[in-house]
Structures are given as C-alpha cells and as structure tokens.
Design a protein around this motif. Sequence first.
Motif, mmCIF file in Angstrom:
data_model
loop_
_atom_site.group_PDB
_atom_site.id
_atom_site.type_symbol
_atom_site.label_atom_id
_atom_site.label_comp_id
_atom_site.label_asym_id
_atom_site.label_seq_id
_atom_site.Cartn_x
_atom_site.Cartn_y
_atom_site.Cartn_z
ATOM 1 N N LYS A 142 0.855 -1.186 0.000
ATOM 2 C CA LYS A 142 0.000 0.000 0.000
ATOM 3 C C LYS A 142 0.896 1.242 0.000
ATOM 4 O O LYS A 142 1.691 1.454 0.916
ATOM 5 C CB LYS A 142 -0.908 0.004 1.225
ATOM 6 C CG LYS A 142 -1.842 1.209 1.272
ATOM 7 C CD LYS A 142 -2.715 1.169 2.523
ATOM 8 C CE LYS A 142 -3.626 2.381 2.589
ATOM 9 N NZ LYS A 142 -4.456 2.383 3.833
ATOM 10 N N THR A 172 0.933 5.315 -0.064
ATOM 11 C CA THR A 172 0.122 6.511 0.183
ATOM 12 C C THR A 172 0.950 7.749 -0.145
ATOM 13 O O THR A 172 1.999 7.983 0.476
ATOM 14 C CB THR A 172 -0.340 6.564 1.655
ATOM 15 O OG1 THR A 172 -1.038 5.359 1.973
ATOM 16 C CG2 THR A 172 -1.250 7.752 1.880
ATOM 17 N N ARG A 173 0.496 8.517 -1.129
ATOM 18 C CA ARG A 173 1.208 9.730 -1.520
ATOM 19 C C ARG A 173 1.022 10.823 -0.474
ATOM 20 O O ARG A 173 -0.068 11.010 0.067
ATOM 21 C CB ARG A 173 0.679 10.224 -2.861
ATOM 22 C CG ARG A 173 0.819 9.223 -4.010
ATOM 23 C CD ARG A 173 2.245 9.089 -4.472
ATOM 24 N NE ARG A 173 2.383 8.173 -5.596
ATOM 25 C CZ ARG A 173 3.529 7.888 -6.167
ATOM 26 N NH1 ARG A 173 4.648 8.446 -5.713
ATOM 27 N NH2 ARG A 173 3.583 7.024 -7.185
ATOM 28 N N SER A 174 2.093 11.534 -0.193
ATOM 29 C CA SER A 174 2.013 12.632 0.768
ATOM 30 C C SER A 174 1.446 13.883 0.092
ATOM 31 O O SER A 174 1.737 14.153 -1.081
ATOM 32 C CB SER A 174 3.403 12.919 1.345
ATOM 33 O OG SER A 174 3.355 14.028 2.220
ATOM 34 N N PRO A 200 6.553 9.227 -0.088
ATOM 35 C CA PRO A 200 5.296 8.519 0.171
ATOM 36 C C PRO A 200 5.456 7.508 1.311
ATOM 37 O O PRO A 200 6.564 7.072 1.630
ATOM 38 C CB PRO A 200 5.007 7.823 -1.156
ATOM 39 C CG PRO A 200 6.340 7.636 -1.784
ATOM 40 C CD PRO A 200 7.159 8.824 -1.369
ATOM 41 N N GLU A 201 4.337 7.140 1.913
ATOM 42 C CA GLU A 201 4.339 6.118 2.964
ATOM 43 C C GLU A 201 4.028 4.760 2.322
ATOM 44 O O GLU A 201 3.020 4.604 1.642
ATOM 45 C CB GLU A 201 3.289 6.435 4.034
ATOM 46 C CG GLU A 201 3.300 5.441 5.183
ATOM 47 C CD GLU A 201 2.199 5.733 6.186
ATOM 48 O OE1 GLU A 201 2.389 5.433 7.379
ATOM 49 O OE2 GLU A 201 1.129 6.231 5.776
#
Length: 260
Positions: free
Chosen positions: A46, A48-50, A57-58
């Motif tokens: 997964k 997740t773009r910051s 990203p995370e």
Amino acid sequence: MSEIGHETKEVDLTAAGRGVWLVKVPKYLSEKWRKAPCSCEVGKLKITRSRISGSKPEVIFTLGEALSRPEAPQRTDDPAGLGVPKEHKFVLTAIGNQNLVVVSQTPTADVELGTTDKLAIEGKVIQRAECRPVANDTYMKLKRLQLVSKNKPARQVKQLDMVVNNYRPVTEHSFMKEHEQRKKVEGKNIRKEKNEVTDMLFNAFEQHQYYNVKDLVRITKQPIIYLKEILKEICTYNMKAPHKNMWELKPEYRHYKEKT
C-alpha cells in the motif's frame, strides 16, 4: 601462456527502461517468500502519496495471511511459534549517483550449443528501500524470545531420576582388538639373524618371482616391520599392475633359468 577471454553473449534489453525498486528485507521474510507456492499471495503493498510537496510517500507491506501463520515452535527465528510479523514499513532512501540495474540469468536449451544461459536486464533501479517490521507488541515479544533462545547454552545439566542404559561405555574398541591380535602374532615371531632371514627369502624367490608381504611373513615367521627392513635391501616393491603391491628381487639378485 595464452589468455582466454570471457565468452560474448547477447543481452536482452527489452525491459531496460523499466523502473524497479531495490528493497532490503529481513531474513525471515525472504525465507517465507522462497518457500511459498507459486499460486500463493505473498502480501500486499500500500503506497500513500504525501500531500506535502517533496515528501516521500508512505509504503506499508502486509504479509499474506497464509505466510504469517505460526510454524513449528522449534525454529530459531520463531522459538515460541508466534508467527512472523505481518505489518512492515518501507524506509525509502535515495539512489544518489549510483546507476544500478537488475540482471537475470535464465537457463535455456539451444539446438546448436545445448544448454546455455539467457541474460536480460529486467529494469533500472529508481528507488532503494529497507523493509522493517512494525514495532508492535507481537514483534517485541518475538525479538525478546529470539534473544533468550540465542543466549541459551547449547549444553545443560540434567538430573536423572533413574539409571539410563542406552549408552554404555565400550571397554574394547575394534582398533584395540586389532592391535592386540597383531601383538600376539608378532610376539610369536622371534627375530632371527639377518643372514638367516635373507637366505629364507632367496629360497622363497627361487620358487616364485612375486610375493606379497603376508605370504613372506608366513614363510619366514618374522615380525612384519623387521621383515620389511630386509626386503627393502634386496627387493623391489611393485607399484603398478599386473604385480601391484608385490615384492620382487632386485635385478642384481635374480638368477632365473631361461625357459626352453
């Protein structure tokens, strides 16, 4: 002395422009992937773009349900059978000035050359990362048990409440029996004078041209070590067939009659 260069091979560059990630994973995770069947889902990723511009990203990796189940409790990486961590986080790092590519080597069958290897570039590394387990209660408990298991002494004192007859000391080993038997045989063979032994050997070699040492011990009734000392002076030990491991008189001592 001529130098042989490396063999020239063709490299498949079809996927050279594809971007790939170079990820360092824990040992237990790579073992899980290696043992996983082909149809098994190893996990989910997964990203997740910051919302903040320029931030990394995370990236969260979740191990597949089938691979995260506990295994045998005797394993060193899972001594209590708790199972490996399920949640992991990617720590992203920059590539810098390095130019890294992924190269694969696949065995293939060639009609002319037989079995050969196919080389291909699978992509260019655009991101480096380190996969780390999330430090939750399960992970911390697993690490604590790993440290306890690692520091556990290999040998421990165990008190027995009964007599164990499975392992009894051996009083007489096979090599000791052979040594005693050899001493008995050689003890009966009293050393004779060297000239007397030499005469017996000459008489024996008048009957046959080749002898092994066991037969000469039987004929002369002499200790084998003493007999070999005399044999080295008057005989030659054959190292090659057809009379390998047999003794023969030296040329200066041979007086064989010619066959008519």
